[in-house]
Write a protein that holds these residues in place. Structure first.
Motif, PDB file in Angstrom:
ATOM      1  N   GLU A 184       1.098   2.386   8.581  1.00 54.08           N
ATOM      2  CA  GLU A 184       0.934   1.917   7.216  1.00 54.08           C
ATOM      3  C   GLU A 184       2.057   2.457   6.340  1.00 54.08           C
ATOM      4  OE1 GLU A 184      -3.927   1.543   7.111  1.00 54.08           O
ATOM      5  OE2 GLU A 184      -2.985   3.400   6.398  1.00 54.08           O
ATOM      6  N   VAL A 185       2.346   1.727   5.278  1.00 54.56           N
ATOM      7  CA  VAL A 185       3.330   2.185   4.293  1.00 54.56           C
ATOM      8  C   VAL A 185       2.653   2.194   2.928  1.00 54.56           C
ATOM      9  CG1 VAL A 185       5.351   1.422   5.575  1.00 54.56           C
ATOM     10  CG2 VAL A 185       4.228  -0.175   4.003  1.00 54.56           C
ATOM     11  N   LEU A 186       3.166   3.059   2.052  1.00 51.00           N
ATOM     12  CA  LEU A 186       2.585   3.204   0.717  1.00 51.00           C
ATOM     13  C   LEU A 186       3.306   2.282  -0.262  1.00 51.00           C
ATOM     14  CD1 LEU A 186       0.556   4.721  -1.074  1.00 51.00           C
ATOM     15  CD2 LEU A 186       2.341   6.437  -1.489  1.00 51.00           C
ATOM     16  N   MET A 187       2.534   1.498  -0.985  1.00 54.03           N
ATOM     17  CA  MET A 187       3.099   0.591  -1.978  1.00 54.03           C
ATOM     18  C   MET A 187       2.429   0.816  -3.330  1.00 54.03           C
ATOM     19  SD  MET A 187       3.779  -2.955   0.104  1.00 54.03           S
ATOM     20  CE  MET A 187       5.100  -3.370  -1.059  1.00 54.03           C
ATOM     21  N   THR A 188       3.130   0.435  -4.360  1.00 48.92           N
ATOM     22  CA  THR A 188       2.605   0.566  -5.712  1.00 48.92           C
ATOM     23  C   THR A 188       2.801  -0.745  -6.451  1.00 48.92           C
ATOM     24  OG1 THR A 188       2.736   1.860  -7.769  1.00 48.92           O
ATOM     25  CG2 THR A 188       4.791   1.490  -6.582  1.00 48.92           C
ATOM     26  N   MET A 240       4.899  -6.593  -9.869  1.00 48.03           N
ATOM     27  CA  MET A 240       5.248  -6.743  -8.458  1.00 48.03           C
ATOM     28  C   MET A 240       4.829  -5.511  -7.645  1.00 48.03           C
ATOM     29  SD  MET A 240       6.714  -9.701  -8.158  1.00 48.03           S
ATOM     30  CE  MET A 240       7.526 -10.965  -9.150  1.00 48.03           C
ATOM     31  N   ALA A 241       4.555  -5.725  -6.362  1.00 48.59           N
ATOM     32  CA  ALA A 241       4.283  -4.634  -5.430  1.00 48.59           C
ATOM     33  C   ALA A 241       5.617  -4.160  -4.846  1.00 48.59           C
ATOM     34  CB  ALA A 241       3.340  -5.085  -4.322  1.00 48.59           C
ATOM     35  N   VAL A 242       5.885  -2.872  -4.953  1.00 48.68           N
ATOM     36  CA  VAL A 242       7.144  -2.293  -4.491  1.00 48.68           C
ATOM     37  C   VAL A 242       6.861  -0.961  -3.812  1.00 48.68           C
ATOM     38  CG1 VAL A 242       8.508  -3.413  -6.316  1.00 48.68           C
ATOM     39  CG2 VAL A 242       7.546  -1.135  -6.708  1.00 48.68           C
ATOM     40  N   PHE A 243       7.910  -0.320  -3.321  1.00 48.54           N
ATOM     41  CA  PHE A 243       7.791   1.029  -2.791  1.00 48.54           C
ATOM     42  C   PHE A 243       8.053   2.022  -3.922  1.00 48.54           C
ATOM     43  CE2 PHE A 243       9.544  -1.685   0.642  1.00 48.54           C
ATOM     44  CZ  PHE A 243       8.447  -1.674   1.474  1.00 48.54           C
ATOM     45  N   PRO A 244       7.478   3.227  -3.865  1.00 54.42           N
ATOM     46  CA  PRO A 244       7.695   4.202  -4.934  1.00 54.42           C
ATOM     47  C   PRO A 244       9.185   4.526  -5.106  1.00 54.42           C
ATOM     48  CG  PRO A 244       5.895   4.895  -3.499  1.00 54.42           C
ATOM     49  CD  PRO A 244       6.557   3.729  -2.825  1.00 54.42           C
ATOM     50  N   THR A 296       1.583   5.097 -15.783  1.00 51.32           N
ATOM     51  CA  THR A 296       2.563   4.781 -16.819  1.00 51.32           C
ATOM     52  C   THR A 296       3.380   3.565 -16.404  1.00 51.32           C
ATOM     53  OG1 THR A 296       4.086   6.401 -15.848  1.00 51.32           O
ATOM     54  CG2 THR A 296       2.686   7.136 -17.677  1.00 51.32           C
ATOM     55  N   GLU A 297       4.104   3.693 -15.288  1.00 54.20           N
ATOM     56  CA  GLU A 297       4.892   2.572 -14.806  1.00 54.20           C
ATOM     57  C   GLU A 297       4.121   1.724 -13.801  1.00 54.20           C
ATOM     58  OE1 GLU A 297       8.554   3.981 -13.235  1.00 54.20           O
ATOM     59  OE2 GLU A 297       9.248   4.806 -15.133  1.00 54.20           O
ATOM     60  N   ASN A 298       3.059   2.290 -13.207  1.00 51.10           N
ATOM     61  CA  ASN A 298       2.354   1.632 -12.115  1.00 51.10           C
ATOM     62  C   ASN A 298       0.860   1.546 -12.398  1.00 51.10           C
ATOM     63  OD1 ASN A 298       4.821   1.599 -10.437  1.00 51.10           O
ATOM     64  ND2 ASN A 298       4.542   3.808 -10.479  1.00 51.10           N
ATOM     65  N   THR A 299       0.215   0.573 -11.776  1.00 49.23           N
ATOM     66  CA  THR A 299      -1.215   0.375 -12.005  1.00 49.23           C
ATOM     67  C   THR A 299      -2.062   0.547 -10.752  1.00 49.23           C
ATOM     68  OG1 THR A 299      -0.999  -2.023 -11.626  1.00 49.23           O
ATOM     69  CG2 THR A 299      -0.752  -1.238 -13.898  1.00 49.23           C
ATOM     70  N   ARG A 300      -1.419   0.632  -9.597  1.00 45.82           N
ATOM     71  CA  ARG A 300      -2.177   0.703  -8.344  1.00 45.82           C
ATOM     72  C   ARG A 300      -1.313   1.296  -7.244  1.00 45.82           C
ATOM     73  NH1 ARG A 300      -3.850  -4.680  -4.817  1.00 45.82           N
ATOM     74  NH2 ARG A 300      -4.856  -3.618  -3.073  1.00 45.82           N
ATOM     75  N   LEU A 301      -1.900   2.112  -6.386  1.00 44.27           N
ATOM     76  CA  LEU A 301      -1.281   2.596  -5.161  1.00 44.27           C
ATOM     77  C   LEU A 301      -2.157   2.155  -3.995  1.00 44.27           C
ATOM     78  CD1 LEU A 301      -0.275   6.301  -5.946  1.00 44.27           C
ATOM     79  CD2 LEU A 301       1.308   4.485  -5.293  1.00 44.27           C
ATOM     80  N   PHE A 302      -1.540   1.705  -2.907  1.00 45.98           N
ATOM     81  CA  PHE A 302      -2.343   1.319  -1.757  1.00 45.98           C
ATOM     82  C   PHE A 302      -1.537   1.451  -0.467  1.00 45.98           C
ATOM     83  CE2 PHE A 302      -0.221  -2.495  -3.205  1.00 45.98           C
ATOM     84  CZ  PHE A 302       0.117  -3.200  -2.055  1.00 45.98           C
ATOM     85  N   TRP A 303      -2.261   1.733   0.614  1.00 46.71           N
ATOM     86  CA  TRP A 303      -1.676   1.805   1.947  1.00 46.71           C
ATOM     87  C   TRP A 303      -1.960   0.502   2.680  1.00 46.71           C
ATOM     88  CZ3 TRP A 303       1.340   5.778   3.475  1.00 46.71           C
ATOM     89  CH2 TRP A 303       1.202   7.016   2.826  1.00 46.71           C
TER      90      TRP A 303
END
Length: 262
Positions: free
Chosen positions: A28-32, A44-48, A172-179
């Protein structure tokens, strides 16, 4: 280094963070998901990751000047920015060594928010940089006359292993983190659950080739990083946005009309 959007673009860095899947499947990879209010890649969903700050270049110069250093200032600064942004956006202390615990990482994240730079955090906690944890993976410079802020972004790989670490969005810059697995992220994009800009989609397609972090790192080490500047190809029936054929990507073109470019 200038931080405007001139010929060299705005220097930025991001880490693609791997962890082992609980079911033993694809890593899995972590996206925000970026806030919709952000000028670049809003929603948009991106990498940190994020832009390289002047303080990152200052610390990078110190690292590059070290007696055993084989890294130049710019590369060190980008890796430092990736480490700093990851701690800031996710709470993960990657690319660092020392007495690092979950509580200390959380406190360090708060201190980083106050200090605005990584060096004071390292000094306060007696930590040091461990850039061997970071593997260069790609560099994207998607020039586009329709985008006012052009980023020249270096991508890196890092591994959490078991991944038994809590992450928390910075709000602040992001609204969600997910694997998710890379293929899972692509499927989420197909159903409309997330949205992807062109570089993120191409990187996910490349990441989906690998059954482990070790495979991804091996390919990254085998293929020299080249700056990818997408080009519009009008030689066929419909305009296509294309990238280099020899940079490790399984998909190197997309219909221009379907491309999300930030």
């Amino acid at each position: 280094m200038s931080t405007d959007s001139g010929p060299e673009g705005i220097p930025a860095a991001t880490i693609i963070i791997f962890r082992n899947a609980a079911d033993g499947g694809a890593p899995e990879v972590l996206m925000t998901v970026r806030s919709r209010t952000m000028t670049f890649a809003g929603g948009m969903a991106v990498f940190p990751g994020g832009r390289v700050d002047p303080a990152d270049f200052e610390l990078g110069a110190t690292v590059a000047a070290g007696s055993e250093s084989t890294i130049d200032t710019a590369e060190a600064a980008h890796q430092i920015a990736a480490i700093r942004e990851t701690l800031e956006e996710t709470g993960l202390a990657l690319g660092l060594s020392g007495d690092i615990t979950a509580d200390k990482a959380a406190a360090a994240r708060t201190k980083l928010e106050d200090a605005g730079a990584l060096a004071p955090v390292l000094e306060a906690y007696g930590w040091s940089l461990d850039l061997d944890q970071i593997t260069p993976f790609a560099r994207w410079f998607p020039k586009n006359e329709n985008i006012s802020r052009v980023y020249d972004t270096r991508f890196y790989l890092a591994d959490l292993g078991t991944g038994a670490v809590d992450v928390a969005v910075d709000q602040t810059e992001n609204t969600r983190l997910f694997w998710t697995s890379a293929q899972g992220a692509l499927e989420m994009a197909e159903t409309g659950e997330i949205k992807l800009i062109f570089p993120t989609r191409r990187n996910l397609e490349r990441l989906a080739l690998f059954a482990s972090y070790e495979e991804a790192r091996a390919q990254a080490e085998a293929i020299p990083v080249k700056t990818i500047v997408p080009k519009i190809d009008t030689s066929g029936g419909q305009p296509m946005l294309t990238i280099l054929e020899d940079a490790g990507y399984p998909v190197t073109s997309e219909l221009l009309e379907t491309v999300a470019r930030g």
